[in-house]
Design a protein around this motif. Structure first.
Motif, PDB file in Angstrom:
ATOM      1  N   VAL A 330      20.921 107.680  74.028  1.00  0.00           N
ATOM      2  CA  VAL A 330      19.663 107.024  74.377  1.00  0.00           C
ATOM      3  C   VAL A 330      19.862 105.520  74.503  1.00  0.00           C
ATOM      4  O   VAL A 330      19.428 104.883  75.473  1.00  0.00           O
ATOM      5  N   LYS A 331      20.558 104.944  73.537  1.00  0.00           N
ATOM      6  CA  LYS A 331      20.796 103.494  73.558  1.00  0.00           C
ATOM      7  C   LYS A 331      21.645 103.098  74.752  1.00  0.00           C
ATOM      8  O   LYS A 331      21.353 102.120  75.455  1.00  0.00           O
ATOM      9  N   ALA A 332      22.717 103.870  75.032  1.00  0.00           N
ATOM     10  CA  ALA A 332      23.617 103.546  76.141  1.00  0.00           C
ATOM     11  C   ALA A 332      22.902 103.643  77.483  1.00  0.00           C
ATOM     12  O   ALA A 332      23.060 102.777  78.350  1.00  0.00           O
ATOM     13  N   SER A 333      22.104 104.686  77.676  1.00  0.00           N
ATOM     14  CA  SER A 333      21.419 104.879  78.956  1.00  0.00           C
ATOM     15  C   SER A 333      20.347 103.813  79.179  1.00  0.00           C
ATOM     16  O   SER A 333      20.205 103.290  80.292  1.00  0.00           O
ATOM     17  N   THR A 334      19.593 103.497  78.132  1.00  0.00           N
ATOM     18  CA  THR A 334      18.550 102.476  78.250  1.00  0.00           C
ATOM     19  C   THR A 334      19.163 101.123  78.586  1.00  0.00           C
ATOM     20  O   THR A 334      18.685 100.402  79.478  1.00  0.00           O
ATOM     21  N   GLN A 335      20.241 100.770  77.896  1.00  0.00           N
ATOM     22  CA  GLN A 335      20.933  99.503  78.149  1.00  0.00           C
ATOM     23  C   GLN A 335      21.494  99.463  79.574  1.00  0.00           C
ATOM     24  O   GLN A 335      21.406  98.448  80.267  1.00  0.00           O
ATOM     25  N   ALA A 336      22.080 100.595  80.012  1.00  0.00           N
ATOM     26  CA  ALA A 336      22.695 100.648  81.339  1.00  0.00           C
ATOM     27  C   ALA A 336      21.670 100.389  82.441  1.00  0.00           C
ATOM     28  O   ALA A 336      21.928  99.623  83.383  1.00  0.00           O
ATOM     29  N   VAL A 337      20.507 101.012  82.348  1.00  0.00           N
ATOM     30  CA  VAL A 337      19.486 100.847  83.384  1.00  0.00           C
ATOM     31  C   VAL A 337      18.922  99.431  83.359  1.00  0.00           C
ATOM     32  O   VAL A 337      18.690  98.811  84.405  1.00  0.00           O
TER      33      VAL A 337
END
Length: 450
Positions: A330-337
């Motif tokens: 969740v953290k990685a995907s949110t940061q990536a976007v």
């Protein structure tokens, strides 16, 4: 061989049954529930059981082996019959090892990134016309089947997960493959219903490293301190190749990888995907693809299905669907976007529906995971909590766990739809993160909001 699959409807089980059937084996199966796409695939090959349910009379002495899926319980009547007759019983990872023991087994493991890394490797191999055997944990865009078995291919690429092999063999699947070449992407504790403590979870990766054949190769993400410690301290006599996130930058919403051959634009984005790419490059090099050829193929890689998958875009905004549900994902995907679209408003919507994510103790692991979003929504189903016979969880508990007082929490699909309808979605990105369906939320209706 004459084989019978108990719980043939599983995602990996039905694919393996079909692959073995196509190789000329006499294959049958049973299950008490079979859903799409397994149902249509089995029907097309003439392997769909005539009736749903368990039929001990199907288990006869002339079977060479029975293959037991994870969906089947210990008291399954067909399993009991197989045990009484003394038949050989395989879990599907055990059978896969038997099939591939004369090949070079390449196993991709880790708490996150397995499917994407495996998809990258397979994409590169197909791009360069190099045929290999493989087993994927989920469908991959551009790849027709999730499994390929042959007699002539040298390599067997396997996505190896930590879940138990079967009801009578609780060893994690990836312990059973004995890889010649292995990759570990990182360790982030999840699945608390299977691994009750972080220490117990880490131990499974230690065992996996020990299972690599002597003289084999371990490629590992050295940015993960827990994994780095395991790799550096293993007593297994293997070669070790650490990798790290390569240099990259973003220009006008496009990720540019910085390579020795110059800047290379990519379809994928996010620091975690750049890290995945670095691991995949090492594996491909060990499989005979040089660095330049790897990069040439990766320019056209569009990502694995449901992994930061762009499902809609118009002049007003974008919708991404992502399989993320564990805290690290969740953290990685949110940061990536957020990094990819800094000028747009990011609305991150997460569904909590797994055993661990709905656990009042484990949910503390989600602290700050949605903080990069401009607006954050958490959806959970009261019915799901009831079905899992778990203790109820309150809106305040969820807000406190995420450390986000502005977090919006909804527990009804219609309420979620109404909330999204009420928002100004102009010039925004909607990120939907779940391994579920948000209570069967209609994605087509969301597209109409933009």
């Amino acid at each position: 061989m004459k084989l019978h699959f108990i719980a043939i409807g599983g995602s990996a089980m039905h694919s393996l049954a079909i692959a073995l059937h196509k190789k000329g084996n006499n294959t049958t199966g049973s299950d008490d529930a079979i859903y799409e796409p397994s149902k249509s695939a089995l029907e097309e090959e003439g392997l769909l059981p005539a009736e749903l349910g368990w039929f001990p009379e199907k288990i006869t002495r002339d079977l060479d082996a029975v293959v037991l899926g994870m969906h089947a319980k210990k008291n399954n009547p067909e399993l009991k019959q197989a045990e009484e007759l003394g038949l050989k019983i395989y879990s599907y990872p055990e059978l896969l090892f038997e099939i591939s023991k004369e090949k070079t087994r390449v196993v991709i493991g880790g708490s996150h990134g397995k499917t994407t890394i495996t998809a990258m490797i397979l994409h590169v191999m197909h791009y360069h016309g190099k045929e290999i055997d493989y087993l994927l944990g989920a469908p991959v865009r551009g790849i027709e089947n999730t499994i390929n078995l042959s007699d002539e291919n040298d390599f067997m690429l396997i996505e190896g997960d930590e879940y138990p092999a079967s009801a009578i063999d609780l060893r994690p699947k990836f312990h059973l493959y004995q890889p010649n070449i292995a990759l570990l992407s990182g360790i982030a504790w999840d699945h608390i219903n299977v691994f009750p403590t972080f220490e117990n979870y880490v131990e499974q990766f230690q065992i996996f490293i020990s299972s690599i054949v002597k003289g084999g190769i371990l490629v590992y993400n050295e940015e993960d301190e827990t994994l780095k410690n395991l790799a550096e301290n293993t007593e297994n006599q293997i070669r070790k190749h650490p990798y790290f996130t390569p240099e990259y930058h973003i220009e006008d919403g496009e990720t540019i990888l910085e390579t020795s051959e110059g800047d290379m634009p990519l379809e994928i984005f996010g620091k975690h995907n750049m890290n995945n790419l670095a691991g995949a490059k090492w594996i491909c090099q060990h499989m005979g693809i040089d660095e330049d050829d790897f990069y040439e193929a990766m320019v056209e890689f569009k990502g694995a299905s449901r992994r930061l998958e762009k499902i809609y875009e118009n002049e007003n905004g974008i919708i991404f669907k992502d399989f993320a549900h564990s805290p690290s994902k969740v953290k990685a995907s949110t940061q990536a976007v957020k990094d990819q679209y800094p000028g747009k408003k990011l609305i991150a919507c997460l569904e909590l529906h797994t055993f661990s994510s709905l656990n009042s103790e484990f949910i503390q692991q989600y602290k700050d995971t949605l903080n990069e979003a401009d607006e954050a929504i958490v959806f959970y189903s009261v019915e799901a909590i009831s079905q899992k016979q778990m203790q109820s969880i309150s809106t305040e508990e969820i807000k406190n766990a995420f450390n986000n007082p502005n977090l919006e929490v909804v527990s009804d699909t219609s309420a979620l739809k109404n909330l999204l309808e009420s928002k100004d979605l102009k010039d925004s990105v909607l990120l939907l993160m779940s391994s579920g369906t948000f209570g069967n939320l209609e994605l087509e209706e969301l597209k109409a909001l933009f």
